[in-house]
Design an enzyme around this catalytic site. Structure first.
Site, PDB file in Angstrom:
ATOM      1  N   CYS A  70       0.923  -1.173   0.090  1.00 26.02           N
ATOM      2  CA  CYS A  70       0.043  -0.048  -0.112  1.00 26.02           C
ATOM      3  C   CYS A  70       0.851   1.428   0.008  1.00 26.02           C
ATOM      4  CB  CYS A  70      -0.975  -0.055   1.393  1.00 26.02           C
ATOM      5  SG  CYS A  70      -2.318  -1.362   1.165  1.00 26.02           S
ATOM      6  N   ALA A  71       2.017   1.346  -0.595  1.00 26.25           N
ATOM      7  CA  ALA A  71       2.926   2.440  -0.552  1.00 26.25           C
ATOM      8  C   ALA A  71       3.643   2.525  -1.604  1.00 26.25           C
ATOM      9  CB  ALA A  71       3.888   2.269   0.793  1.00 26.25           C
TER      10      ALA A  71
END
Ligand SMILES: Cc1ncc(COP(=O)(O)O)c(C=O)c1O
Length: 387
Positions: free
Chosen positions: A343-344
């Site tokens: 998620c980054a």
């Protein structure tokens, strides 16, 4: 330590196992205290209220918050970050963020940019570190409402200098929002000493509580416009949302069950001591890093010094796609790790690991030395047999 049969190295996503006291407190709450706090004067409502208030006080004291009412419970860290950014930023405001942010910061900012907020993303170094001169230059260049940054990267563990960032932000008239998703319960945090204006924490990672818990601290003098309106049990005659914290930010029935569990987790954490947790995690991280450094065909992404990072370690294996390493660790070795972008995506572009990502190994307080050694054996085996 708390008896599970997988090697769980996904504590950066959510900590597991939880201390047994968490489940016990949840059962006890459901059996004896599960009224709706703040809504009625009967004994069950009061019992629930006492649990919520005690957990709020306990979390506030852990984070150096002098007035617990300035700490609102949320669903998770993402919810707290959204409350902070949507509550503060208006079209025309400027916000400076970093290239190491999780999507919990990056996506709300992207959406706010479409509504006219000026969003600046400061590039970090390929080891995830932030140059404070860059932040200073950016803050000098235009009036800025907010600096929004992670305390530690959820990809490579690099710790960002939040106290110095607070000083710079304040010098230039900006507020500081800290995403403490990877540090609450793991590194000492004192919002008063560190001059943090807004702090978002998950209850379910380093704080060892259940999922569905989190909190947002709002410093005195900072006003957020609530994103949601509804019942608070206070000022019910008004159709406008009450201004009073924490109720302004807590419409609707709270996750009292989760908060009861979080309260128990905080008792365990305080009895252990954050310094002891930090020392243990740093030792586990150092053991893992030392073993990884000896392996051929394994690249560690991020800093090697355990004092400058938390125990969130990203690696890639030559000849392997991270997703296949994650699957092999799980199926052949019973090891739970997190492959991919975690998620980054901005952080992976910074580290040079976009789009395939890395394999993230995140031990927790209850991870044992033997589990680290078994993980090293598994990775060595995989690194010798290209996928
Ligand atoms: C740095 C960072 N920020 C925010 C979040 C979001 O936390 P939550 O899952 O509690 O919403 C995470 C979760 O992985 C994270 O690592």
């Amino acid at each position: 330590m708390w008896g599970i049969d997988v090697i769980y190295l996904d504590n950066a996503a959510t900590s597991f196992p939880k201390p047994p006291e968490v489940a016990e407190a949840i059962l006890e709450f459901l059996a004896h205290k599960a009224g709706n706090p703040g809504r009625s004067g009967h004994s069950l409502a009061l019992a629930a209220d006492a649990v919520v208030s005690e957990t709020r006080r306990s979390l506030a004291s852990l984070l150096g918050i002098r007035d617990p009412s300035r700490l609102a419970f949320t669903l998770n860290a993402t919810d707290a970050l959204n409350l902070a950014m949507y509550g503060l930023l208006r079209p025309g405001d400027r916000v400076v963020s970093t290239s190491m942010e999780h999507n919990a910061v990056a996506r709300p900012l992207f959406a706010l940019a479409e509504r006219g907020v000026d969003v600046v993303t400061l590039p970090c170094a390929p080891d995830g570190s932030l140059d404070l001169d860059d932040l200073d230059r950016e803050l000098r260049s235009a009036p800025t409402r907010l600096v929004a940054m992670t305390h530690a990267s959820n990809v490579c563990g690099t710790i960002l200098p939040i106290s110095a960032a607070a000083e710079l932000a304040h010098r230039h008239g900006a507020l500081l929002l800290v995403d403490a998703a990877q540090t609450a319960g793991v590194l000492p945090i004192d919002v008063t000493e560190q001059s943090i204006d807004l702090l978002a924490v998950p209850g379910h990672k380093g704080l060892l509580g259940p999922t569905g818990t989190g909190a947002l601290y709002v410093a005195p003098g900072v006003h957020l416009t609530p994103m949601r309106q509804g019942g608070t049990g206070t000022n019910s005659e008004l159709l406008s949302q009450p201004d009073e914290l924490p109720y302004a930010l807590e419409p609707g029935t709270l996750n009292t069950v989760g908060i009861a569990g979080l309260g128990a987790a905080l008792r365990v954490l305080k009895a252990t001591g954050i310094e002891a947790v930090r020392a243990r995690e740093a030792a586990l991280g150092a053991r893992l890093l030392a073993g990884l450094q000896e392996m051929r065909g394994v690249t560690i992404h991020g800093l090697l010094d355990s004092t400058e990072r938390v125990a969130v370690i990203s690696v890639t294996l030559q000849g392997w796609e991270p997703v296949d390493v994650g699957a092999a660790l799980d199926s052949a070795f019973g090891i739970a790790a997190r492959p991919g972008l975690q998620c980054a995506p901005l952080a992976h572009r910074t580290l040079g690991t976009f789009p395939l990502g890395t394999v993230r190994l995140a031990p927790g307080y209850s991870t044992t030395d033997e589990e680290i050694d078994q993980t090293l054996v598994a990775l060595r085996e995989l690194s010798l047999s290209a996928g």
